[in-house]
Design a protein around this motif. Sequence first.
Motif, PDB file in Angstrom:
ATOM      1  N   ALA A   1      -0.134 -81.259  28.241  1.00 52.74           N
ATOM      2  CA  ALA A   1       0.623 -82.258  29.003  1.00 52.74           C
ATOM      3  C   ALA A   1       1.346 -81.613  30.182  1.00 52.74           C
ATOM      4  CB  ALA A   1       1.623 -82.970  28.092  1.00 52.74           C
ATOM      5  N   PHE A   2       1.841 -80.392  29.996  1.00 52.76           N
ATOM      6  CA  PHE A   2       2.561 -79.691  31.060  1.00 52.76           C
ATOM      7  C   PHE A   2       1.631 -79.175  32.163  1.00 52.76           C
ATOM      8  CE2 PHE A   2       5.982 -78.364  27.785  1.00 52.76           C
ATOM      9  CZ  PHE A   2       6.681 -79.534  28.023  1.00 52.76           C
ATOM     10  N   GLY A   3       0.494 -78.620  31.768  1.00 55.39           N
ATOM     11  CA  GLY A   3      -0.343 -77.929  32.755  1.00 55.39           C
ATOM     12  C   GLY A   3      -1.833 -78.056  32.562  1.00 55.39           C
ATOM     13  N   GLY A   4      -2.285 -79.073  31.851  1.00 56.58           N
ATOM     14  CA  GLY A   4      -3.704 -79.305  31.700  1.00 56.58           C
ATOM     15  C   GLY A   4      -4.403 -78.223  30.899  1.00 56.58           C
ATOM     16  N   ALA A   5      -5.734 -78.166  31.060  1.00 57.16           N
ATOM     17  CA  ALA A   5      -6.537 -77.214  30.290  1.00 57.16           C
ATOM     18  C   ALA A   5      -6.171 -75.773  30.605  1.00 57.16           C
ATOM     19  CB  ALA A   5      -8.025 -77.458  30.557  1.00 57.16           C
ATOM     20  N   ASP A   6      -5.807 -75.477  31.863  1.00 54.67           N
ATOM     21  CA  ASP A   6      -5.441 -74.109  32.229  1.00 54.67           C
ATOM     22  C   ASP A   6      -4.266 -73.609  31.402  1.00 54.67           C
ATOM     23  OD1 ASP A   6      -6.967 -72.970  34.710  1.00 54.67           O
ATOM     24  OD2 ASP A   6      -6.631 -75.071  35.192  1.00 54.67           O
ATOM     25  N   MET A   7      -3.206 -74.404  31.310  1.00 61.73           N
ATOM     26  CA  MET A   7      -2.025 -73.969  30.569  1.00 61.73           C
ATOM     27  C   MET A   7      -2.294 -73.936  29.073  1.00 61.73           C
ATOM     28  SD  MET A   7       1.951 -75.298  30.833  1.00 61.73           S
ATOM     29  CE  MET A   7       2.056 -74.746  32.553  1.00 61.73           C
ATOM     30  N   ALA A   8      -3.074 -74.883  28.574  1.00 63.26           N
ATOM     31  CA  ALA A   8      -3.410 -74.881  27.147  1.00 63.26           C
ATOM     32  C   ALA A   8      -4.202 -73.631  26.786  1.00 63.26           C
ATOM     33  CB  ALA A   8      -4.209 -76.139  26.799  1.00 63.26           C
ATOM     34  N   MET A   9      -5.170 -73.270  27.604  1.00 66.98           N
ATOM     35  CA  MET A   9      -5.978 -72.080  27.334  1.00 66.98           C
ATOM     36  C   MET A   9      -5.132 -70.811  27.445  1.00 66.98           C
ATOM     37  SD  MET A   9      -9.535 -73.114  29.243  1.00 66.98           S
ATOM     38  CE  MET A   9     -10.564 -71.817  28.524  1.00 66.98           C
ATOM     39  N   ASP A  10      -4.317 -70.717  28.486  1.00 67.13           N
ATOM     40  CA  ASP A  10      -3.466 -69.535  28.661  1.00 67.13           C
ATOM     41  C   ASP A  10      -2.519 -69.366  27.476  1.00 67.13           C
ATOM     42  OD1 ASP A  10      -4.642 -69.021  31.102  1.00 67.13           O
ATOM     43  OD2 ASP A  10      -3.014 -69.884  32.291  1.00 67.13           O
ATOM     44  N   THR A  11      -1.976 -70.476  26.991  1.00 70.78           N
ATOM     45  CA  THR A  11      -1.018 -70.428  25.888  1.00 70.78           C
ATOM     46  C   THR A  11      -1.674 -69.952  24.594  1.00 70.78           C
ATOM     47  OG1 THR A  11       0.389 -72.161  26.842  1.00 70.78           O
ATOM     48  CG2 THR A  11       0.505 -71.851  24.450  1.00 70.78           C
ATOM     49  N   VAL A  12      -2.839 -70.511  24.274  1.00 68.50           N
ATOM     50  CA  VAL A  12      -3.529 -70.137  23.032  1.00 68.50           C
ATOM     51  C   VAL A  12      -4.070 -68.716  23.123  1.00 68.50           C
ATOM     52  CG1 VAL A  12      -5.448 -70.713  21.498  1.00 68.50           C
ATOM     53  CG2 VAL A  12      -4.057 -72.541  22.498  1.00 68.50           C
ATOM     54  N   GLU A  13      -4.568 -68.325  24.292  1.00 72.27           N
ATOM     55  CA  GLU A  13      -5.039 -66.953  24.496  1.00 72.27           C
ATOM     56  C   GLU A  13      -3.914 -65.951  24.251  1.00 72.27           C
ATOM     57  OE1 GLU A  13      -8.636 -66.882  27.785  1.00 72.27           O
ATOM     58  OE2 GLU A  13      -6.570 -66.711  28.467  1.00 72.27           O
ATOM     59  N   ASN A  14      -2.772 -66.234  24.822  1.00 75.42           N
ATOM     60  CA  ASN A  14      -1.631 -65.332  24.695  1.00 75.42           C
ATOM     61  C   ASN A  14      -1.169 -65.228  23.245  1.00 75.42           C
ATOM     62  OD1 ASN A  14       0.772 -63.823  25.902  1.00 75.42           O
ATOM     63  ND2 ASN A  14       1.828 -65.536  24.916  1.00 75.42           N
ATOM     64  N   TYR A  15      -1.175 -66.342  22.545  1.00 71.08           N
ATOM     65  CA  TYR A  15      -0.678 -66.390  21.170  1.00 71.08           C
ATOM     66  C   TYR A  15      -1.561 -65.571  20.224  1.00 71.08           C
ATOM     67  CZ  TYR A  15       1.402 -68.502  16.981  1.00 71.08           C
ATOM     68  OH  TYR A  15       2.046 -68.716  15.788  1.00 71.08           O
ATOM     69  N   PHE A  16      -2.881 -65.682  20.394  1.00 68.10           N
ATOM     70  CA  PHE A  16      -3.799 -65.006  19.475  1.00 68.10           C
ATOM     71  C   PHE A  16      -4.424 -63.741  20.061  1.00 68.10           C
ATOM     72  CE2 PHE A  16      -3.959 -69.356  17.671  1.00 68.10           C
ATOM     73  CZ  PHE A  16      -3.616 -69.040  16.363  1.00 68.10           C
ATOM     74  N   ASP A  17      -4.117 -63.434  21.313  1.00 68.27           N
ATOM     75  CA  ASP A  17      -4.666 -62.246  21.957  1.00 68.27           C
ATOM     76  C   ASP A  17      -6.194 -62.249  21.931  1.00 68.27           C
ATOM     77  OD1 ASP A  17      -4.673 -59.831  23.339  1.00 68.27           O
ATOM     78  OD2 ASP A  17      -4.610 -58.628  21.504  1.00 68.27           O
ATOM     79  N   ILE A  18      -6.779 -63.377  22.321  1.00 67.13           N
ATOM     80  CA  ILE A  18      -8.229 -63.498  22.425  1.00 67.13           C
ATOM     81  C   ILE A  18      -8.574 -64.189  23.739  1.00 67.13           C
ATOM     82  CG2 ILE A  18      -8.630 -63.621  19.928  1.00 67.13           C
ATOM     83  CD1 ILE A  18      -8.987 -66.695  20.355  1.00 67.13           C
ATOM     84  N   PRO A  19      -9.764 -63.943  24.292  1.00 73.68           N
ATOM     85  CA  PRO A  19     -10.190 -64.706  25.462  1.00 73.68           C
ATOM     86  C   PRO A  19     -10.730 -66.068  25.046  1.00 73.68           C
ATOM     87  CG  PRO A  19     -11.894 -63.148  24.853  1.00 73.68           C
ATOM     88  CD  PRO A  19     -10.729 -62.904  23.910  1.00 73.68           C
ATOM     89  N   LEU A  20     -10.511 -67.064  25.888  1.00 75.10           N
ATOM     90  CA  LEU A  20     -11.145 -68.370  25.720  1.00 75.10           C
ATOM     91  C   LEU A  20     -12.035 -68.593  26.935  1.00 75.10           C
ATOM     92  CD1 LEU A  20      -8.135 -70.454  24.369  1.00 75.10           C
ATOM     93  CD2 LEU A  20     -10.191 -69.781  23.098  1.00 75.10           C
ATOM     94  N   ASP A  21     -13.329 -68.708  26.690  1.00 77.48           N
ATOM     95  CA  ASP A  21     -14.292 -68.771  27.783  1.00 77.48           C
ATOM     96  C   ASP A  21     -14.486 -70.188  28.316  1.00 77.48           C
ATOM     97  OD1 ASP A  21     -15.003 -65.939  27.562  1.00 77.48           O
ATOM     98  OD2 ASP A  21     -15.882 -66.538  25.636  1.00 77.48           O
ATOM     99  N   TYR A  22     -14.476 -71.156  27.428  1.00 81.80           N
ATOM    100  CA  TYR A  22     -14.726 -72.540  27.835  1.00 81.80           C
ATOM    101  C   TYR A  22     -13.766 -73.471  27.104  1.00 81.80           C
ATOM    102  CZ  TYR A  22     -19.023 -70.377  29.438  1.00 81.80           C
ATOM    103  OH  TYR A  22     -19.924 -69.540  30.060  1.00 81.80           O
ATOM    104  N   PHE A  23     -13.608 -74.656  27.656  1.00 84.74           N
ATOM    105  CA  PHE A  23     -12.837 -75.697  26.982  1.00 84.74           C
ATOM    106  C   PHE A  23     -13.625 -76.994  26.997  1.00 84.74           C
ATOM    107  CE2 PHE A  23     -11.884 -77.021  31.254  1.00 84.74           C
ATOM    108  CZ  PHE A  23     -11.698 -78.395  31.157  1.00 84.74           C
ATOM    109  N   VAL A  24     -13.311 -77.850  26.061  1.00 84.74           N
ATOM    110  CA  VAL A  24     -13.867 -79.209  26.021  1.00 84.74           C
ATOM    111  C   VAL A  24     -12.734 -80.144  25.640  1.00 84.74           C
ATOM    112  CG1 VAL A  24     -15.535 -80.777  24.996  1.00 84.74           C
ATOM    113  CG2 VAL A  24     -16.118 -78.368  25.262  1.00 84.74           C
ATOM    114  N   THR A  25     -12.484 -81.157  26.444  1.00 82.54           N
ATOM    115  CA  THR A  25     -11.516 -82.190  26.080  1.00 82.54           C
ATOM    116  C   THR A  25     -12.264 -83.476  25.736  1.00 82.54           C
ATOM    117  OG1 THR A  25     -11.214 -82.993  28.357  1.00 82.54           O
ATOM    118  CG2 THR A  25      -9.743 -81.250  27.597  1.00 82.54           C
ATOM    119  N   VAL A  26     -11.768 -84.161  24.729  1.00 83.23           N
ATOM    120  CA  VAL A  26     -12.336 -85.434  24.311  1.00 83.23           C
ATOM    121  C   VAL A  26     -11.227 -86.475  24.288  1.00 83.23           C
ATOM    122  CG1 VAL A  26     -13.563 -86.696  22.508  1.00 83.23           C
ATOM    123  CG2 VAL A  26     -14.070 -84.284  22.897  1.00 83.23           C
ATOM    124  N   ASN A  27     -11.457 -87.580  24.954  1.00 82.14           N
ATOM    125  CA  ASN A  27     -10.521 -88.691  24.917  1.00 82.14           C
ATOM    126  C   ASN A  27     -10.597 -89.322  23.534  1.00 82.14           C
ATOM    127  OD1 ASN A  27      -9.129 -91.076  25.140  1.00 82.14           O
ATOM    128  ND2 ASN A  27     -10.285 -91.859  26.876  1.00 82.14           N
TER     129      ASN A  27
END
Length: 309
Positions: free
Chosen positions: A120-146
């Motif tokens: 909600a704050f920053g779209g897929a970019d912020m969601a990916m950055d947040t989860v990557e930082n938390y688990f110390d893993i890269p996230l290569d792709y995202f998929v959003t579903v309504n």
Amino acid sequence: MKKFLLITTGIFAVFLLAVGGYAFYLYSSLQSTASEMHTTLDRDKSDKREVEVNMDESDPISILLLGVDAEESTTGRTDTMMIVTVNPQDESMRMVSLPRDTRMEIVGRDMQDKVNHAYAFGGADMAMDTVENYFDIPLDYFVTVNMSGFKDIVDAVGGVTVDNRFAFDQSGYTFNEGEVDLDGDQALAYSRMRSEDPRGDMGRNDRQRQVVNAIIREGAQFSSITRVGDILDSVGINVQTNMEFDKMRKLQQNYAGARHNQETMEIEGYGERIDGIWYLIVSDEERERISSELRAHLELDETSTASSD
């Protein structure tokens, strides 16, 4: 949902070989749908990779799945978050559902908050950055579903069947214990229930995975041929991803076998109110456990970089 797209792509590969004159229409339709789904990120690749993964070489990849509880798949809080790692070398998948109330640092906001607020704050970019930082893993792709349009995908494949663990009522529907047939509206209600589940978000995450796997099974059936148009329309309207059509083809060609060997990992934590807000608190040891398993599955402990694409 990416698994659903993977299976859908596989169906069209069969069509291309078997249907002849219909093939060009199907290929063009899939390409058009992929274009409609595609969106870009502010980054070209994860900061946790020195170079982009090489799907031609079947490098292990990671995907962040986001179920957005809003009319548009580009806004709103994430009702569902799931990390999927795919290793084609041993043909396996790992799936980790993130409870939406999990407290973690929101990258780019310099604050601790519920993980489902990141999108909600920053779209897929912020969601990916947040989860990557938390688990110390890269996230290569995202998929959003309504999630509001999730029911359209279920209806497009002709409904789904799930094995319900216990009876409950939700949104005016009664779901009996055992095998249950669901249309789109029922599937959405079934996957959203958590108040009657003693496992809360964990139980709801299980039901969501059930529905996703049921969509895969139905979409892979030969009877779904007559529903190709409906499936494509539903996916194009309700799904967004940074994966381009060419990468989707490579996913099917080099990674399809992994769907037969799935392992689900659960995050353990405890509830706590902080400044009047309820959070799920995950210990450092638990976070490191999940991180280590995902990193091993992505072969990050064996090689520091992926090969260039």
